[in-house]
Design an enzyme around this catalytic site. Sequence first.
Site, mmCIF file in Angstrom:
data_model
loop_
_atom_site.group_PDB
_atom_site.id
_atom_site.type_symbol
_atom_site.label_atom_id
_atom_site.label_comp_id
_atom_site.label_asym_id
_atom_site.label_seq_id
_atom_site.Cartn_x
_atom_site.Cartn_y
_atom_site.Cartn_z
ATOM 1 N N HIS A 1 0.822 -1.214 0.000
ATOM 2 C CA HIS A 1 0.000 0.000 0.000
ATOM 3 C C HIS A 1 0.854 1.260 0.000
ATOM 4 O O HIS A 1 0.444 2.288 -0.522
ATOM 5 C CB HIS A 1 -0.961 -0.019 1.204
ATOM 6 C CG HIS A 1 -2.154 -0.891 0.972
ATOM 7 N ND1 HIS A 1 -3.450 -0.445 1.046
ATOM 8 C CD2 HIS A 1 -2.237 -2.198 0.629
ATOM 9 C CE1 HIS A 1 -4.281 -1.439 0.769
ATOM 10 N NE2 HIS A 1 -3.562 -2.518 0.526
ATOM 11 N N VAL B 1 1.194 3.642 -4.083
ATOM 12 C CA VAL B 1 0.588 4.975 -4.053
ATOM 13 C C VAL B 1 1.686 6.024 -3.830
ATOM 14 O O VAL B 1 2.305 6.057 -2.776
ATOM 15 C CB VAL B 1 -0.465 5.052 -2.920
ATOM 16 C CG1 VAL B 1 -1.185 6.387 -2.963
ATOM 17 C CG2 VAL B 1 -1.446 3.892 -3.022
ATOM 18 N N ASP C 1 7.371 5.849 -0.268
ATOM 19 C CA ASP C 1 7.820 7.094 0.359
ATOM 20 C C ASP C 1 7.183 7.305 1.731
ATOM 21 O O ASP C 1 7.202 8.416 2.258
ATOM 22 C CB ASP C 1 7.486 8.301 -0.542
ATOM 23 C CG ASP C 1 5.987 8.549 -0.616
ATOM 24 O OD1 ASP C 1 5.204 7.628 -0.254
ATOM 25 O OD2 ASP C 1 5.581 9.655 -1.008
ATOM 26 N N HIS D 1 -0.202 -13.513 -0.574
ATOM 27 C CA HIS D 1 -1.450 -13.948 0.048
ATOM 28 C C HIS D 1 -1.341 -15.365 0.616
ATOM 29 O O HIS D 1 -2.338 -15.935 1.026
ATOM 30 C CB HIS D 1 -2.615 -13.849 -0.961
ATOM 31 C CG HIS D 1 -2.999 -12.434 -1.261
ATOM 32 N ND1 HIS D 1 -3.914 -12.073 -2.208
ATOM 33 C CD2 HIS D 1 -2.572 -11.258 -0.715
ATOM 34 C CE1 HIS D 1 -4.037 -10.761 -2.242
ATOM 35 N NE2 HIS D 1 -3.230 -10.236 -1.351
ATOM 36 N N ASP E 1 -4.755 -18.351 3.012
ATOM 37 C CA ASP E 1 -4.173 -19.634 2.605
ATOM 38 C C ASP E 1 -4.889 -20.714 3.412
ATOM 39 O O ASP E 1 -4.844 -20.719 4.642
ATOM 40 C CB ASP E 1 -2.665 -19.596 2.914
ATOM 41 C CG ASP E 1 -1.953 -20.888 2.561
ATOM 42 O OD1 ASP E 1 -2.574 -21.967 2.658
ATOM 43 O OD2 ASP E 1 -0.768 -20.825 2.203
ATOM 44 N N ASP F 1 4.825 -19.983 2.103
ATOM 45 C CA ASP F 1 5.136 -21.189 1.334
ATOM 46 C C ASP F 1 4.371 -21.178 0.009
ATOM 47 O O ASP F 1 3.889 -20.123 -0.427
ATOM 48 C CB ASP F 1 4.801 -22.441 2.175
ATOM 49 C CG ASP F 1 3.339 -22.472 2.600
ATOM 50 O OD1 ASP F 1 2.524 -21.688 2.052
ATOM 51 O OD2 ASP F 1 2.986 -23.276 3.478
HETATM 52 C C1 HEM Z 1 -2.648 -8.112 -6.878
HETATM 53 C C2 HEM Z 1 -3.482 -7.295 -6.326
HETATM 54 C C3 HEM Z 1 -3.880 -7.364 -4.880
HETATM 55 C C4 HEM Z 1 -5.132 -7.244 -4.398
HETATM 56 C C5 HEM Z 1 -6.387 -7.004 -5.208
HETATM 57 C C6 HEM Z 1 -5.059 -7.396 -2.971
HETATM 58 C C7 HEM Z 1 -6.127 -7.303 -2.117
HETATM 59 C C8 HEM Z 1 -6.089 -7.611 -0.771
HETATM 60 C C9 HEM Z 1 -7.217 -7.550 0.128
HETATM 61 C C10 HEM Z 1 -8.614 -7.080 -0.238
HETATM 62 C C11 HEM Z 1 -6.800 -8.006 1.328
HETATM 63 C C12 HEM Z 1 -7.662 -8.167 2.594
HETATM 64 C C13 HEM Z 1 -7.545 -6.932 3.449
HETATM 65 C C14 HEM Z 1 -8.464 -6.952 4.629
HETATM 66 O O1 HEM Z 1 -9.549 -7.516 4.561
HETATM 67 O O2 HEM Z 1 -8.096 -6.360 5.681
HETATM 68 C C15 HEM Z 1 -5.409 -8.334 1.211
HETATM 69 C C16 HEM Z 1 -4.640 -8.827 2.224
HETATM 70 C C17 HEM Z 1 -3.289 -8.978 2.135
HETATM 71 N N1 HEM Z 1 -2.491 -8.625 1.071
HETATM 72 FE FE1 HEM Z 1 -3.123 -8.186 -0.777
HETATM 73 N N2 HEM Z 1 -3.760 -7.611 -2.611
HETATM 74 C C18 HEM Z 1 -3.001 -7.582 -3.744
HETATM 75 C C19 HEM Z 1 -1.619 -7.685 -3.809
HETATM 76 C C20 HEM Z 1 -0.810 -7.791 -2.701
HETATM 77 C C21 HEM Z 1 0.618 -7.638 -2.716
HETATM 78 C C22 HEM Z 1 1.437 -7.252 -3.946
HETATM 79 C C23 HEM Z 1 1.056 -7.863 -1.446
HETATM 80 C C24 HEM Z 1 2.440 -7.787 -0.877
HETATM 81 C C25 HEM Z 1 3.530 -7.542 -1.549
HETATM 82 C C26 HEM Z 1 -0.109 -8.195 -0.655
HETATM 83 C C27 HEM Z 1 -0.085 -8.598 0.651
HETATM 84 C C28 HEM Z 1 -1.207 -8.893 1.402
HETATM 85 C C29 HEM Z 1 -1.149 -9.502 2.715
HETATM 86 C C30 HEM Z 1 0.097 -10.040 3.406
HETATM 87 C C31 HEM Z 1 -2.459 -9.529 3.187
HETATM 88 C C32 HEM Z 1 -2.936 -10.020 4.562
HETATM 89 C C33 HEM Z 1 -3.043 -8.813 5.485
HETATM 90 C C34 HEM Z 1 -3.441 -9.147 6.901
HETATM 91 O O3 HEM Z 1 -3.465 -10.318 7.286
HETATM 92 O O4 HEM Z 1 -3.704 -8.186 7.668
HETATM 93 N N3 HEM Z 1 -1.226 -8.108 -1.440
HETATM 94 N N4 HEM Z 1 -4.990 -8.073 -0.070
#
Ligand code: HEM
Length: 341
Positions: free
Chosen positions: A79, A83, A87, A204, A258, A266
């Site tokens: 995030h 955006v 930074d 994810h 997962d 993993d």
């Molecule tokens: C490809 C497009 C992506 C979309 C549409 C997306 C969308 C989301 C959404 C909607 C969540 C759930 C947030 C919530 O309910 O609080 C999430 C969680 C997460 N995303 Fe993504 N994400 C994307 C790419 C990424 C990338 C590039 C990373 C890291 C480099 C990432 C890392 C994570 C992680 C680790 C979580 C879990 C967060 C938590 O447990 O609090 N995501 N993502």
Amino acid sequence: MALRRLVVVVVVAAVAASCRQGLAFPAMSALPGLPVAGLAVGFYNATCPQVEELVLAEMRDIVQRDWTLGPALLRFMFHDCLVRGCDASIMLISRNRTGEQDAAPSYGLRGYDEIEQIKAKVEEECPMTVSCADIIAMAARDAVYLSQGPRYPVETGRRDGKVSVMCDANNDLPPPFSNIVDLKTYFSVKGLGWKDLVVLSGSHTIGRAQCSTFAADRLYNFSGSGGQDPSLNKTYAASLREACEAGLQNDNTTVYMDTSSPSTFDLGYYRDVYSNTSLFLSDQALMHDRWTSAYVERMAAAASPDEFFSDYAVAMTNMGRIEVLTGDNGEIRKTCGAHVD
Ligand code: HEM
């Protein structure tokens, strides 16, 4: 459900009306894979040689307190970087509630206090030296490492921005209902390619998501049908329906992303995507492109995570280079969460 759709449409329309640009008019970023002047592994070797150990020690403390903060801090870097570049603008606070933190995609983002905790520790030993943007990048790497992923080298030398605009976050972060064409566009305008997309989506493999981010699209009103996404595994869908009640707006009940190993970095994510047990449409969308689907299929069948781990190091480095401020640009702040208005 119809009401929810209407609300979403109205909100999206309001965002589009108030935000100057969208996906169709991107600002191009640096070319993927090219080094960025001013960024280097070991940038603080002379000025704060212990910074990596300091960050790792704080991260150990943080995830021991609550392991779910590890995934949260990995998401935090995504995030930040998508955006206005990496930074630390996500840390800036707008009293008028018009900053990145106030944007819909930031809903549920956690880790603000933890980044501040790490920054305070680093300030004790190396005052006014290390940027918040670099701390975010190191914390994300350590979140991966502490969940049994790779400890890849992190480039540092970023400086912190002074601007945080809600519309930028609304425009630049892909929503979880994105299709493959949109996902590739969101990434390519930031200088990231299809491989970065499929590899970084592997993040994810740890963490959780709120029902509000996927329940309507996948369980209760797929494509406005009033029903479930037919591509979703039926047994998995039934378990998700138990967790996420129908018709609840802003349901912040969480489920793990997962299905087999939510706290371990993993190949579980790729196995889920390949077997139709991934959570978001954007995850499933990786099966709708010949290159990304081939990668998913290979990782789902892989005996070892080694290839994923080395690809991940490259992709995180690429993401960490997006629109960075270096040299005399930007600033080093004492605390990350400065007020912008
Ligand atoms: C490809 C497009 C992506 C979309 C549409 C997306 C969308 C989301 C959404 C909607 C969540 C759930 C947030 C919530 O309910 O609080 C999430 C969680 C997460 N995303 Fe993504 N994400 C994307 C790419 C990424 C990338 C590039 C990373 C890291 C480099 C990432 C890392 C994570 C992680 C680790 C979580 C879990 C967060 C938590 O447990 O609090 N995501 N993502």
